[in-house]
Design an enzyme around this catalytic site. Structure first.
Site, PDB file in Angstrom:
ATOM      1  N   HIS A 192      49.717  51.389  59.198  1.00 56.89           N
ATOM      2  CA  HIS A 192      50.406  53.010  58.990  1.00 56.89           C
ATOM      3  C   HIS A 192      50.271  54.067  60.407  1.00 56.89           C
ATOM      4  O   HIS A 192      51.272  54.260  61.385  1.00 56.89           O
ATOM      5  CB  HIS A 192      49.850  53.698  57.706  1.00 56.89           C
ATOM      6  CG  HIS A 192      50.979  53.457  56.446  1.00 56.89           C
ATOM      7  ND1 HIS A 192      49.543  53.508  55.461  1.00 56.89           N
ATOM      8  CD2 HIS A 192      51.662  53.176  56.434  1.00 56.89           C
ATOM      9  CE1 HIS A 192      51.085  52.493  54.314  1.00 56.89           C
ATOM     10  NE2 HIS A 192      52.054  52.639  54.723  1.00 56.89           N
ATOM     11  N   CYS A 494      63.730  39.873  64.719  1.00 56.78           N
ATOM     12  CA  CYS A 494      63.438  41.005  64.429  1.00 56.78           C
ATOM     13  C   CYS A 494      61.176  41.770  64.045  1.00 56.78           C
ATOM     14  O   CYS A 494      61.431  42.113  62.835  1.00 56.78           O
ATOM     15  CB  CYS A 494      63.778  40.683  62.291  1.00 56.78           C
ATOM     16  SG  CYS A 494      62.944  39.574  61.405  1.00 56.78           S
TER      17      CYS A 494
END
Length: 563
Positions: A192, A494
């Site tokens: 995060h 990606c």
């Protein structure tokens, strides 16, 4: 402890490029955790539980308020953290401890430890959420005691923030006018902290190890987020020059406008990674040329039952509507391992990272996949997408040609363009057998690196291995690109590697056609590509492929491409 000398350089894992020079400041300490104390009398236990509820509600409300004031991933992460504080399972475990006679703060510790153990056993992203669990534990304990909330210190001027590990709530609350760079002992490139740091575009280094504790608050440090270095006792003039040069680069990035291409006009499509309609709308306001990775499973992580075709289509349509005239690449459900989905994940796997995940889930439940593909097709129809806005669908964890053929046939029945993720080394090595069944492939560098290097990508101790600059990983990408050219199959990237401006040049030199990353990283990648020609990218690729390791590959490429 390492002796600090002139220009002592400490090393961590580079996450967000950028240069900062300022005094170090450490995050406010966490509360001291209690040990089992006196038993709470039975008559007082209900009141003790209510004391916990009030403290937990206060923390959750505060996090929710911050979520409403934030945007994009920061808002989503804060909302998710508030949700963890309100989680009924966690609160039930705390209540059980208090009912058994524990004081509220100790009951919080025991309940949280139980969940930490479960998350660590799950591994992957779930293990990384242990930081979130410890954060809510500490915030609620501090609230119970009437202590200051742990986390960001009050500062004036510019500083570099140091921490053992930064909680998502603290990262999301950062004021980048003051906190000019982040350095953590723990963490990983997909944590995060890393996700929000990219959104904020603040230089960030994680997994720097215990050696950073030799740095004292108030000590000037030079941080290079591209190299992952923290320099102590740097010459002030040299450091200030480095910051000034970075600002010139940042100004060039701010002025860049797409599309993605090299200085001599070679096109490299720059796309965005998103997880929902809100993320797609944010990406639309950047230079993103479309969506290169729509992570559909993140819409359903909290769902206890499978959403209907119509419910799924409503979610997908919001992403399509944000890019009505552009390519959108949808990844089919990537459940399992670090992304457990209640209605699609096997329980009690010995090694979930190497277990039933991604496309493998559909082998035992093909209808789960076909209903999702039906929902994608329905959303396409409802969005009135034309030929100029192709919808591509790719399967995760493809390992064999037979899997690719099976998935392609299901997509073809619904008029969808089929592709596959190249994240299993076997898929890269067998690209010549897989590609004839597909229109495109997209390389997921996060998992490809993890599996190639046999190293958990969430382990801070192994961060030096789970680096996409590893030449072994780049050689697999090179092989995939060569086969893509032979079969006229588009090859994209990606994973997090696509967000690294320097590595983007290497990938372009290897033959990658498109790069998909966090939307905030696109301008930096685009500006870097615009500053070099294709031949230079090929020379950079050759230098990286011939290096002995990730660190050497970075250094070799920097010799070819001067920032």
């Amino acid at each position: 402890m390492t002796e600090v000398t002139h220009d002592t350089v400490l090393k961590g894992t580079a996450v967000v490029p950028g240069v900062a020079y300022a005094e170090a400041v450490w995050i406010r300490p966490r509360p001291q955790l209690p040990r089992a104390g006196a038993v709470v009398p039975e008559a007082e236990r209900e009141a003790e539980y209510q004391r916990f509820v009030e403290a937990a509600d206060a923390v959750a409300d505060r996090l929710s308020t911050r979520s409403e004031a934030a945007e994009g991933p920061a808002s989503e992460v804060l909302a998710a953290t508030a949700g963890m504080v309100r989680d009924r399972g966690w609160r039930k475990a705390v209540k059980k401890g208090i009912t058994g006679g524990h004081p509220a703060d100790y009951a919080i510790v025991t309940a949280t430890t139980k969940f930490i153990t479960q998350f660590e056993a799950a591994g992957g992203v779930m293990a990384e959420r242990v930081t979130d669990l410890r954060d809510i534990r500490d915030r609620v304990i501090a609230e119970l005691r009437g202590e200051d909330e742990p986390g960001l210190p009050q500062v004036e001027g510019e500083v570099v923030l140091f921490a053992d590990d930064l909680s998502p709530a603290d990262t999301a609350a950062l004021d980048t006018k003051h906190f000019t760079a982040l350095v953590t002992e723990l963490g990983g490139p997909t944590s995060h902290t890393a996700i929000i740091a990219r959104q904020l575009n603040v230089p960030c280094i994680v997994a720097a190890g215990k050696k950073i504790h030799q740095i004292q608050s108030g000590q000037p440090v030079l941080v290079d987020g591209a190299l992952g270095t923290i320099t102590l006792n740097a010459d002030p003039e040299v450091a200030k020059t480095a910051v000034s040069e970075h600002k010139l680069v940042a100004a060039r990035v701010a002025q860049w406008r797409g599309p993605g291409r090299t200085k001599d006009g070679h096109l490299v499509q720059l796309l965005a990674n998103v997880q929902d309609g809100n993320g797609a709308r944010v990406a639309h306001n950047t230079q993103a040329e479309g969506i290169g990775l729509f992570r559909t499973e993140l819409c359903f992580l909290n769902a206890t039952t499978e959403p209907t075709v119509e419910e799924q289509a409503a979610v997908y349509r919001k992403v399509f509507e944000a890019f009505p005239n552009s390519k959108v690449v949808v990844r089919s459900l990537d459940a399992g391992s670090d992304k457990p989905v209640a209605f699609a994940t096997l329980a009690d796997e010995e090694n979930p990272a190497l277990g039933v995940r991604g496309l493998r889930v559909a082998r035992a439940n093909e209808e789960l996949l076909t209903r999702q593909l039906d929902a994608v097709a329905l959303a396409v129809k409802q969005s009135n997408r034309g030929e100029s806005a192709p919808t591509w669908v790719m399967a995760p964890m493809v390992a064999t040609a037979r899997e690719a053929q099976w998935f392609a046939s299901l997509c073809g029945e619904r008029g969808l363009i089929a592709g596959a993720m190249i994240e299993v080394p076997a898929a890269a090595l067998m690209a010549d057998k897989i590609m004839p069944h597909l229109k495109f492939v997209s390389i997921g560098t996060n998992d490809l690196t993890q599996y190639t290097m046999a190293a958990d990508r969430m382990s801070p101790q192994l961060a030096y291995l789970t680096d996409p600059w590893q030449p072994a990983v780049l050689r697999l990408i090179e092989h995939t690109c060569k086969e893509g050219k032979r079969f006229d199959t588009a090859v994209g990237v990606c994973g997090e590697a696509a967000a690294d401006p320097l590595l983007a040049c290497v990938l372009t030199g290897l033959g990658v056609n498109s790069l998909s990353s966090a939307s905030t990283a696109i301008a930096g990648v685009g500006a870097q590509l615009a500053a070099v020609d294709l031949e230079t990218c090929k020379k950079a690729a050759a230098a990286a492929l011939n290096a002995e390791g990730a660190t050497e590959a970075r250094a070799a490429v920097r010799e070819v491409i001067q920032p």
